[in-house]
Design a protein around this motif. Sequence first.
Motif, short mmCIF file in Angstrom:
data_model
loop_
_atom_site.label_atom_id
_atom_site.label_comp_id
_atom_site.label_asym_id
_atom_site.label_seq_id
_atom_site.Cartn_x
_atom_site.Cartn_y
_atom_site.Cartn_z
N ARG A 261 0.75 -1.13 -0.10
CA ARG A 261 -0.09 0.06 -0.07
C ARG A 261 0.91 1.03 0.00
O ARG A 261 2.01 1.13 0.79
CB ARG A 261 -0.79 0.12 1.26
N SER A 262 0.37 2.38 -0.60
CA SER A 262 1.31 3.32 -0.39
C SER A 262 0.51 4.31 0.49
O SER A 262 -0.42 4.26 1.13
CB SER A 262 1.09 4.10 -2.08
N ALA A 263 1.39 5.33 0.53
CA ALA A 263 0.95 6.68 1.57
C ALA A 263 -0.17 7.19 1.28
O ALA A 263 -0.27 7.60 -0.11
CB ALA A 263 2.24 7.45 1.89
N ARG A 264 -0.94 7.55 1.91
CA ARG A 264 -2.18 8.46 1.81
C ARG A 264 -2.39 9.72 2.83
O ARG A 264 -2.13 9.39 3.85
CB ARG A 264 -3.53 7.49 1.56
N LEU B 10 -5.20 14.15 7.71
CA LEU B 10 -5.31 12.76 7.87
C LEU B 10 -4.44 11.99 7.29
O LEU B 10 -4.43 12.13 5.70
CB LEU B 10 -6.96 12.26 8.06
N ALA B 11 -3.60 11.45 7.61
CA ALA B 11 -2.55 10.79 6.80
C ALA B 11 -2.30 9.33 7.09
O ALA B 11 -2.55 8.94 8.57
CB ALA B 11 -1.12 11.39 6.94
N GLU B 12 -2.05 8.31 6.34
CA GLU B 12 -1.69 7.12 6.59
C GLU B 12 -0.50 6.59 5.76
O GLU B 12 -0.47 6.90 4.58
CB GLU B 12 -3.05 6.29 6.05
N VAL B 13 0.26 5.62 6.29
CA VAL B 13 1.52 5.04 5.77
C VAL B 13 1.52 3.80 6.45
O VAL B 13 1.59 3.64 7.67
CB VAL B 13 2.64 6.20 5.73
N GLU B 14 2.23 2.87 5.54
CA GLU B 14 2.74 1.65 6.17
C GLU B 14 4.17 1.94 6.28
O GLU B 14 4.97 2.06 5.21
CB GLU B 14 2.30 0.27 5.43
N ILE B 15 4.81 1.21 7.68
CA ILE B 15 6.16 1.61 7.75
C ILE B 15 6.98 0.17 8.11
O ILE B 15 6.17 -0.56 9.05
CB ILE B 15 6.48 2.48 8.84
N ALA B 16 8.01 -0.40 7.40
CA ALA B 16 8.32 -1.72 7.80
C ALA B 16 9.29 -1.59 9.08
O ALA B 16 10.60 -1.60 8.90
CB ALA B 16 9.19 -2.12 6.49
N ALA B 17 8.63 -1.65 10.28
CA ALA B 17 9.41 -1.28 11.33
C ALA B 17 8.42 -2.01 12.76
O ALA B 17 7.27 -1.85 12.29
CB ALA B 17 9.77 0.00 11.75
N PRO B 18 8.92 -2.49 13.61
CA PRO B 18 8.14 -2.94 14.75
C PRO B 18 7.25 -1.77 15.23
O PRO B 18 7.91 -0.67 15.28
CB PRO B 18 9.11 -3.33 15.80
N PRO B 19 5.96 -2.16 15.64
CA PRO B 19 5.12 -0.96 16.17
C PRO B 19 5.84 -0.05 17.29
O PRO B 19 5.48 1.10 17.43
CB PRO B 19 3.87 -1.69 16.76
#
Length: 87
Positions: free
Chosen positions: A5-8, A19-28
Amino acid sequence: MSSQRSARALADVNGGIILAEVEIAAPPERVFRALTQSDEIVRWWGSPDAYRTESWTADLRVGGSWEADGRGSDGASFTVGGVFLEV
């Protein structure tokens, strides 16, 4: 087709809402620390060609306020802030 998924981001600048959303490949836990600790935020929030965040403070709870001070690429200082709607 990629499953990533891309950033939105959505912004209502007149209403003062982003309002922003992004998936990050790191532990929460690592992501939460990067988003909530002052010493972490000043390391990454901004870009030398636009602005740099120099300090950040927050009352990290729903209804709590946050404030960031920084300097634009033109050298002008600024302060921005808001209120946490969700933590």
